[in-house]
Write an enzyme that holds these catalytic residues in place. Structure first.
Site, mmCIF file in Angstrom:
data_model
loop_
_atom_site.group_PDB
_atom_site.id
_atom_site.type_symbol
_atom_site.label_atom_id
_atom_site.label_comp_id
_atom_site.label_asym_id
_atom_site.label_seq_id
_atom_site.Cartn_x
_atom_site.Cartn_y
_atom_site.Cartn_z
ATOM 1 C CG ASN A 123 -0.409 0.093 2.484
ATOM 2 O OD1 ASN A 123 0.723 -0.352 2.691
ATOM 3 N ND2 ASN A 123 -1.117 0.662 3.427
ATOM 4 C CD GLU A 132 5.232 -0.481 13.553
ATOM 5 O OE1 GLU A 132 4.063 -0.164 13.829
ATOM 6 O OE2 GLU A 132 6.143 -0.455 14.394
ATOM 7 C CB CYS A 167 -1.732 1.111 8.162
ATOM 8 S SG CYS A 167 -0.476 2.383 8.080
ATOM 9 C CD GLU A 222 8.400 0.767 10.511
ATOM 10 O OE1 GLU A 222 9.282 0.229 9.840
ATOM 11 O OE2 GLU A 222 7.220 0.862 10.137
HETATM 12 P P1 NAD Z 1 0.246 -8.943 4.092
HETATM 13 O O1 NAD Z 1 0.391 -9.310 5.513
HETATM 14 O O2 NAD Z 1 -0.630 -9.772 3.235
HETATM 15 O O3 NAD Z 1 1.660 -8.930 3.367
HETATM 16 C C1 NAD Z 1 2.736 -8.143 3.850
HETATM 17 C C2 NAD Z 1 4.030 -8.768 3.389
HETATM 18 O O4 NAD Z 1 4.202 -10.017 4.055
HETATM 19 C C3 NAD Z 1 4.086 -9.064 1.888
HETATM 20 O O5 NAD Z 1 5.391 -8.798 1.411
HETATM 21 C C4 NAD Z 1 3.785 -10.555 1.840
HETATM 22 O O6 NAD Z 1 4.277 -11.194 0.686
HETATM 23 C C5 NAD Z 1 4.512 -11.019 3.097
HETATM 24 N N1 NAD Z 1 4.071 -12.330 3.594
HETATM 25 C C6 NAD Z 1 2.869 -12.939 3.411
HETATM 26 N N2 NAD Z 1 2.862 -14.147 4.030
HETATM 27 C C7 NAD Z 1 4.072 -14.305 4.622
HETATM 28 C C8 NAD Z 1 4.665 -15.332 5.405
HETATM 29 N N3 NAD Z 1 4.006 -16.443 5.729
HETATM 30 N N4 NAD Z 1 5.925 -15.146 5.863
HETATM 31 C C9 NAD Z 1 6.597 -14.018 5.578
HETATM 32 N N5 NAD Z 1 6.097 -13.016 4.827
HETATM 33 C C10 NAD Z 1 4.835 -13.138 4.351
HETATM 34 O O7 NAD Z 1 -0.210 -7.398 4.062
HETATM 35 P P2 NAD Z 1 -0.583 -6.499 2.799
HETATM 36 O O8 NAD Z 1 -1.923 -6.930 2.279
HETATM 37 O O9 NAD Z 1 0.572 -6.454 1.853
HETATM 38 O O10 NAD Z 1 -0.703 -5.059 3.467
HETATM 39 C C11 NAD Z 1 -1.868 -4.561 4.045
HETATM 40 C C12 NAD Z 1 -1.754 -4.570 5.558
HETATM 41 O O11 NAD Z 1 -0.612 -3.814 5.949
HETATM 42 C C13 NAD Z 1 -2.929 -3.910 6.257
HETATM 43 O O12 NAD Z 1 -3.304 -4.685 7.364
HETATM 44 C C14 NAD Z 1 -2.357 -2.570 6.734
HETATM 45 O O13 NAD Z 1 -3.000 -1.996 7.839
HETATM 46 C C15 NAD Z 1 -0.950 -2.955 7.034
HETATM 47 N N6 NAD Z 1 -0.079 -1.775 7.036
HETATM 48 C C16 NAD Z 1 0.396 -1.329 8.234
HETATM 49 C C17 NAD Z 1 1.207 -0.194 8.285
HETATM 50 C C18 NAD Z 1 1.762 0.297 9.581
HETATM 51 O O14 NAD Z 1 2.753 1.009 9.554
HETATM 52 N N7 NAD Z 1 1.184 -0.046 10.704
HETATM 53 C C19 NAD Z 1 1.523 0.480 7.098
HETATM 54 C C20 NAD Z 1 1.016 -0.020 5.892
HETATM 55 C C21 NAD Z 1 0.228 -1.154 5.870
#
Ligand code: NAD
Length: 488
Positions: free
Chosen positions: A157, A255, A289, A469
């Site tokens: 995102n 995060e 997020c 962060e």
């Molecule tokens: P996601 O958890 O699906 O994926 C995040 C990353 O993790 C990707 O690179 C994915 O390929 C990887 N991943 C998936 N399965 C894994 C595994 N088993 N082991 C290791 N890595 C794995 O999240 P998304 O859909 O890419 O992002 C959206 C989410 O991110 C939302 O929940 C949003 O709130 C959160 N987000 C949080 C912040 C923050 O700073 N708090 C900022 C941006 C997004």
């Protein structure tokens, strides 16, 4: 995939070389505004590729650590200059991969440049404290040292800012890096890596491996030469990563999601509050997020607020984010669109009233993309699924409350604690909000989304692993403290 043959294939970046994955397979990255368009092809990597990247980062550790902070900073300044030169192309790539509007993507890329420069300067700042010893003949001080090889796992995102706000501090504090970006936005990440590559960081210092989370991400966490994992993404993935990292005894930073409230008090500037609710909830198609997800409004101004909110939401122009007058682009992928639509159905089933929008857009210019109308629900109670779970789409849950204390209670009545905002002109209410709200980011008379790179960022409760962060706070995660005692 009509024009797929014209699209470029992007390689992994390992040990200073652009290389194909050992599988020989690539993954097409779809444009969510036009699923027939491929933004590029990225490598479907195997464990072998992850291991090669980690080995390279491990072997580069000593050389990188032994440079002065100022020397490391010079590389980051150079990468910042290159990113600035390539800003338009990188922003356009992000739009084609995940659908945010071009001005938003350009703003994000400009932020990436500023983050790199901020951390480049950090190489010249202090790295410890002198602490008086009880032994008057001794000198005692602390020193910050790198963790070693840091694994970066990033979401789609914020495909430019998040990889950079993790890699830049990791590097300046002397760590080497392996990044696994979200597949949806891996081309954007490859273009960011090209800035580091062309800034000529020593080989092995930064590496990128693309592919699935289950193979590449998992392989990274389990590798014995990874000493820290920084993750941003969903709660389910984050928790699993945290558990593995804990078992391995390595440092980790998670995060994760939010369910961010905006409180509109009865003395609020309604126009300002409506504007902020809309930008907070619907910019980036609700996929931040820190996006506004619940709008909690005092009953005496509820009807006036609701009317203005619906009226302004009706004016939103939806379409391909590269088109000039489009304010809200598509949802990033089919999976995200399905998830959003499923939450809208759940909202209806649980008794909330869909006041506006929420329909997928499938005709004419919309037929090839993942478009949806922004949605506003009312008659939402705090126990409903749409008031509790992160939807990650353009959906507002309107919640009516009698008084400000009820508003605070509802704002805190979720497992998340990322950001929260209030609209009021009363200083007492502002202070009371600050005192009561469980959120890492507190915003007053401003939308819930909004992060400044020089300030700490992260959530309370289940929104994070409680580290922060950005800004100086990044030092806490990316370094370990050594306490040194010297006596002659
Ligand atoms: P996601 O958890 O699906 O994926 C995040 C990353 O993790 C990707 O690179 C994915 O390929 C990887 N991943 C998936 N399965 C894994 C595994 N088993 N082991 C290791 N890595 C794995 O999240 P998304 O859909 O890419 O992002 C959206 C989410 O991110 C939302 O929940 C949003 O709130 C959160 N987000 C949080 C912040 C923050 O700073 N708090 C900022 C941006 C997004």
């Amino acid at each position: 995939m009509t024009n797929s043959v014209k699209q470029k294939t992007y390689f992994n970046y390992i040990n200073g070389e652009w290389v194909k994955a050992s599988t020989g397979e690539v993954i097409p990255i779809q444009n969510p505004a036009d699923k027939d368009e491929v933004a590029g092809y990225v490598q479907r990597s195997s464990l072998e590729d992850v291991n090669a990247a980690i080995t390279a980062a491990h072997e580069a550790k000593a050389v990188w650590r032994d440079l002065s902070g100022a020397e490391r900073g010079q590389y980051l300044y150079k990468a910042a200059d290159l990113l600035e030169e390539r800003l338009d192309d990188i922003a356009m790539t992000a739009v084609k991969e995940m659908g945010k509007t071009l001005p938003e993507a350009k703003g994000e890329a400009a932020r990436g440049v500023a983050i790199l420069r901020y951390y480049a300067g950090e190489g010249m700042r202090k790295e410890g404290d002198v602490i008086p010893s009880t032994d008057r003949e001794a000198l005692m001080f602390t020193k910050r040292v790198p963790l070693g090889v840091v694994g970066v796992i990033s979401p789609w995102n914020f495909p430019i800012a998040i990889p950079i706000w993790k890699m830049a501090p990791a590097l300046i504090y002397g760590n080497t890096v392996v990044i696994k970006p979200a597949t949806e936005t891996a081309v954007t990440c490859a273009k960011i890596m090209a800035c580091f590559a062309d800034a000529r960081l020593p080989k092995g210092v930064v590496n990128m491996v693309t592919g699935s989370g289950a193979v590449v991400g998992q392989g990274m966490i389990e590798h014995p030469n990874i000493q820290g994992i920084t993750f941003t993404g969903s709660n389910a993935t984050g928790k699993a990563i945290g558990q593995k990292a804990f078992d391995r005894g390595i440092k980790y930073q998670l995060e994760m999601g939010g369910k961010n409230p905006v409180i509109v008090a009865n003395d609020a500037d309604l126009d300002l509050a409506v504007e902020a609710a809309i930008t907070g909830a619907f910019r980036s198609t609700g996929q931040k997020c820190t996006a506004t997800s619940r709008v909690i409004v005092q009953e005496d101004i509820y009807d006036a607020f609701k009317e203005k909110l619906v009226q302004k939401t009706q004016e939103i122009t939806i379409g391909d984010s590269l088109k000039k007058d489009v304010w809200m682009g598509p949802i990033a992928s089919k999976q995200q669109l399905d998830q959003c639509l499923s939450y809208i159905e759940t909202g209806k089933k649980e008794g909330a009233t869909l006041l506006f929008g929420g329909e997928p857009l499938t005709d004419g210019d919309y037929q090839n993309g993942y478009f949806i109308e922004p949605a506003i629900f009312e008659h939402v109670t705090s126990d409903m699924t749409i008031a509790q779970e992160e939807i990650f789409g353009p959906v507002i849950a309107l919640i009516k409350v009698q008084d400000i204390n009820e508003a605070f209670h509802i704002a805190n009545d979720v497992v998340f604690g990322l950001s929260a905002s209030i609209f009021t002109q009363n200083i007492g209410r502002m202070l009371s909000f600050i005192q009561n709200i469980q959120a890492g980011l507190i915003r007053i008379n401003a939308e819930s989304a909004g992060v400044e790179l020089q300030a700490p960022f992260g959530g309370m409760k289940q929104s994070s692993s409680h580290s922060r962060e950005q800004g100086e706070a990044a030092k806490e995660f990316f370094t370990a403290i050594q306490t040194i005692f010297i006596k002659s």
